[in-house]
Scaffold this motif. Structure first.
Motif, PDB file in Angstrom:
ATOM      1  N   LYS A  65       0.834  -1.206   0.000  1.00 41.57           N
ATOM      2  CA  LYS A  65       0.000   0.000   0.000  1.00 41.57           C
ATOM      3  C   LYS A  65       0.867   1.254   0.000  1.00 41.57           C
ATOM      4  O   LYS A  65       0.594   2.222  -0.716  1.00 41.57           O
ATOM      5  CB  LYS A  65      -0.923   0.000   1.218  1.00 41.57           C
ATOM      6  N   LYS A  66       1.927   1.223   0.823  1.00 41.87           N
ATOM      7  CA  LYS A  66       2.844   2.368   0.862  1.00 41.87           C
ATOM      8  C   LYS A  66       3.529   2.554  -0.481  1.00 41.87           C
ATOM      9  O   LYS A  66       3.728   3.679  -0.941  1.00 41.87           O
ATOM     10  CB  LYS A  66       3.878   2.169   1.963  1.00 41.87           C
ATOM     11  N   GLY A  67       3.890   1.448  -1.113  1.00 46.30           N
ATOM     12  CA  GLY A  67       4.528   1.527  -2.419  1.00 46.30           C
ATOM     13  C   GLY A  67       3.606   2.102  -3.473  1.00 46.30           C
ATOM     14  O   GLY A  67       4.023   2.919  -4.306  1.00 46.30           O
ATOM     15  N   LYS A  68       2.337   1.685  -3.439  1.00 46.72           N
ATOM     16  CA  LYS A  68       1.354   2.212  -4.385  1.00 46.72           C
ATOM     17  C   LYS A  68       1.126   3.703  -4.163  1.00 46.72           C
ATOM     18  O   LYS A  68       0.999   4.473  -5.114  1.00 46.72           O
ATOM     19  CB  LYS A  68       0.038   1.442  -4.248  1.00 46.72           C
ATOM     20  N   LEU A  69       1.043   4.088  -2.870  1.00 37.93           N
ATOM     21  CA  LEU A  69       0.833   5.501  -2.553  1.00 37.93           C
ATOM     22  C   LEU A  69       2.019   6.333  -3.024  1.00 37.93           C
ATOM     23  O   LEU A  69       1.842   7.417  -3.608  1.00 37.93           O
ATOM     24  CB  LEU A  69       0.638   5.678  -1.049  1.00 37.93           C
ATOM     25  N   LYS A  70       3.220   5.815  -2.802  1.00 39.56           N
ATOM     26  CA  LYS A  70       4.415   6.533  -3.236  1.00 39.56           C
ATOM     27  C   LYS A  70       4.435   6.699  -4.749  1.00 39.56           C
ATOM     28  O   LYS A  70       4.739   7.787  -5.260  1.00 39.56           O
ATOM     29  CB  LYS A  70       5.661   5.771  -2.769  1.00 39.56           C
ATOM     30  N   ASN A  71       4.098   5.639  -5.450  1.00 36.35           N
ATOM     31  CA  ASN A  71       4.070   5.713  -6.913  1.00 36.35           C
ATOM     32  C   ASN A  71       3.002   6.680  -7.406  1.00 36.35           C
ATOM     33  O   ASN A  71       3.210   7.409  -8.384  1.00 36.35           O
ATOM     34  CB  ASN A  71       3.817   4.320  -7.503  1.00 36.35           C
ATOM     35  N   PHE A  72       1.857   6.690  -6.717  1.00 41.89           N
ATOM     36  CA  PHE A  72       0.764   7.584  -7.098  1.00 41.89           C
ATOM     37  C   PHE A  72       1.184   9.042  -6.913  1.00 41.89           C
ATOM     38  O   PHE A  72       0.950   9.884  -7.793  1.00 41.89           O
ATOM     39  CB  PHE A  72      -0.478   7.287  -6.253  1.00 41.89           C
ATOM     40  N   LEU A  73       1.802   9.351  -5.774  1.00 43.38           N
ATOM     41  CA  LEU A  73       2.240  10.725  -5.501  1.00 43.38           C
ATOM     42  C   LEU A  73       3.315  11.159  -6.491  1.00 43.38           C
ATOM     43  O   LEU A  73       3.323  12.309  -6.938  1.00 43.38           O
ATOM     44  CB  LEU A  73       2.760  10.836  -4.066  1.00 43.38           C
ATOM     45  N   GLU A  74       4.201  10.233  -6.851  1.00 44.48           N
ATOM     46  CA  GLU A  74       5.230  10.560  -7.840  1.00 44.48           C
ATOM     47  C   GLU A  74       4.604  10.833  -9.201  1.00 44.48           C
ATOM     48  O   GLU A  74       5.019  11.752  -9.918  1.00 44.48           O
ATOM     49  CB  GLU A  74       6.238   9.413  -7.930  1.00 44.48           C
ATOM     50  N   ARG A  75       3.603  10.038  -9.538  1.00 45.43           N
ATOM     51  CA  ARG A  75       2.919  10.228 -10.826  1.00 45.43           C
ATOM     52  C   ARG A  75       2.190  11.568 -10.866  1.00 45.43           C
ATOM     53  O   ARG A  75       2.118  12.218 -11.917  1.00 45.43           O
ATOM     54  CB  ARG A  75       1.926   9.083 -11.054  1.00 45.43           C
ATOM     55  N   LYS A  76       1.678  11.985  -9.714  1.00 47.02           N
ATOM     56  CA  LYS A  76       0.954  13.259  -9.625  1.00 47.02           C
ATOM     57  C   LYS A  76       1.882  14.447  -9.344  1.00 47.02           C
ATOM     58  O   LYS A  76       1.438  15.586  -9.286  1.00 47.02           O
ATOM     59  CB  LYS A  76      -0.102  13.178  -8.520  1.00 47.02           C
ATOM     60  N   ASP A  77       3.166  14.154  -9.192  1.00 48.96           N
ATOM     61  CA  ASP A  77       4.178  15.169  -8.886  1.00 48.96           C
ATOM     62  C   ASP A  77       3.809  15.928  -7.603  1.00 48.96           C
ATOM     63  O   ASP A  77       3.828  17.159  -7.559  1.00 48.96           O
ATOM     64  CB  ASP A  77       4.344  16.149 -10.047  1.00 48.96           C
ATOM     65  N   ILE A  78       3.460  15.167  -6.574  1.00 49.33           N
ATOM     66  CA  ILE A  78       3.164  15.734  -5.262  1.00 49.33           C
ATOM     67  C   ILE A  78       4.298  15.358  -4.331  1.00 49.33           C
ATOM     68  O   ILE A  78       4.579  14.181  -4.116  1.00 49.33           O
ATOM     69  CB  ILE A  78       1.822  15.216  -4.700  1.00 49.33           C
ATOM     70  N   GLU A  79       4.961  16.362  -3.791  1.00 50.32           N
ATOM     71  CA  GLU A  79       6.136  16.148  -2.946  1.00 50.32           C
ATOM     72  C   GLU A  79       5.994  16.957  -1.670  1.00 50.32           C
ATOM     73  O   GLU A  79       5.950  18.191  -1.704  1.00 50.32           O
ATOM     74  CB  GLU A  79       7.401  16.584  -3.704  1.00 50.32           C
TER      75      GLU A  79
END
Length: 349
Positions: A6-20
């Protein structure tokens, strides 16, 4: 294992959305861009308003100035959304968020509301088949809700903090002149926006004058100190542009920051105790950048009936002459003991 996925999916999602979620993204990138929004609206409006008052041009004071002032929040939000790399629907919708944020919470309200609205808008952007409705709706609803909930509190806190600084400067002009000059001047050279900070705090009066003195000491100080390394082009880039250009040089040799900082510690109390110089919030954190600090000083001093030739002489002495002389004096001493060497201030423009 499931939590890790779940953490990995969330991290990938935030990276895809360019949210840092980082200090760099929000307090440096977004705040620096916010300052550009302020410049493109309130700042240019202030300059044109001052020009209109001086020349008696009603179009500038009665038409342009109110428009520029009222659209400040929208300009801030668009600038913040741009810095956060918002997609088009989010960027355009942020105008409403910024207007509401500024109306309810001032520049800080617009800044915070724009960040929340932009990031949540990015989350849903292009995730549905009705992006035309969902993305702007989420951006506007979330941003305006934040403005409604925390805007007034933020505005009150920042206003009270600014008032406290200004009152303290009036009661203790010498010591507060040093503190304000040092802090705001250092902020100007760091990769954060001193102009945005002064606007957020509404820093005016003697405190604004001290802040301007500190910023001028940094800009003019670094400009003249680095002349032998950068020539006239470097002097102009730093003296009328920004001392932030020397940040990488400071990282390599922090001692080059000593001369302009010592100059700021001296010119700050001169501004508050001797010359009693004042400024308006939009000019307080600008120093000599585009001569905005000087334009703001003229507007502030004219408002209290202290304009004329003596004002221009005071501006020249405090904002240009003293920072140059003091910084050169201190830098010469540091060069003699080997703390500063040729090439330490070189810029690759």
């Amino acid at each position: 294992m499931e939590n890790g996925q779940k953490k990995g999916k969330l991290k990938n999602f935030l990276e895809r959305k360019d949210i840092e979620f980082s200090v760099q993204r929000y307090l440096i990138d977004a705040m620096s861009s916010m300052a550009l929004g302020l410049f493109a609206s309130l700042l240019i409006g202030t300059i044109l308003n001052t020009l209109g008052q001086s020349l008696g041009i009603a179009f500038l004071t009665d038409v342009i100035w109110p428009y520029a002032r009222d659209m400040t929040g929208s300009a801030i939000a668009v600038a913040v959304a741009y810095a956060l790399k918002a997609p088009p629907f989010v960027l355009f919708s942020s105008t409403i968020v910024g207007y509401a944020g500024n109306l309810l919470g001032g520049p800080v309200g617009a800044f915070v509301s724009a960040i929340v609205g932009t990031e949540l808008g990015k989350v849903v952007s292009k995730e549905t088949k009705i992006d035309l409705i969902v993305t702007p709706a989420v951006t506007i609803l979330s941003g305006v809700l934040v403005a409604q909930l925390i805007g007034p509190g933020i505005a009150a806190f920042m206003t009270k903090t600014g008032e406290l600084i200004m009152v303290a400067t009036t009661l203790q002009p010498f010591w507060m002149g040093i503190i304000v000059s040092l802090v705001v001047g250092i902020a100007l050279t760091l990769p954060i926006s001193s102009a945005a900070i002064c606007m957020m705090l509404g820093l005016a009066g003697l405190a604004g004058g001290a802040a301007t003195a500190g910023c001028c000491a940094q800009m003019i100080g670094f400009a003249v100190m680095s002349y032998r390394d950068n020539g006239v082009g470097g002097v102009i880039a730093v003296g009328i542009g920004t001392s932030m250009l020397h940040m990488s040089n400071i990282v390599r040799n922090w001692k080059i920051w000593i001369p302009p900082t010592l100059a700021a510690a001296i010119t700050g109390p001169i501004a508050t105790v001797v010359m009693k110089m004042e400024n308006i919030p939009i000019g307080s954190g600008m120093g000599t950048s585009g001569l905005v600090g000087q334009i703001g000083t003229i507007a502030a001093m004219n408002a209290i009936g202290r304009g004329g030739a003596s004002l221009y002489l005071s501006i020249f002495l405090l904002h240009f002459f003293l920072p140059a002389v003091l910084t050169l004096l201190f830098s010469t001493l540091l060069r003699k003991i080997g703390w500063i060497k040729d090439g330490d201030l070189a810029l690759h423009l």
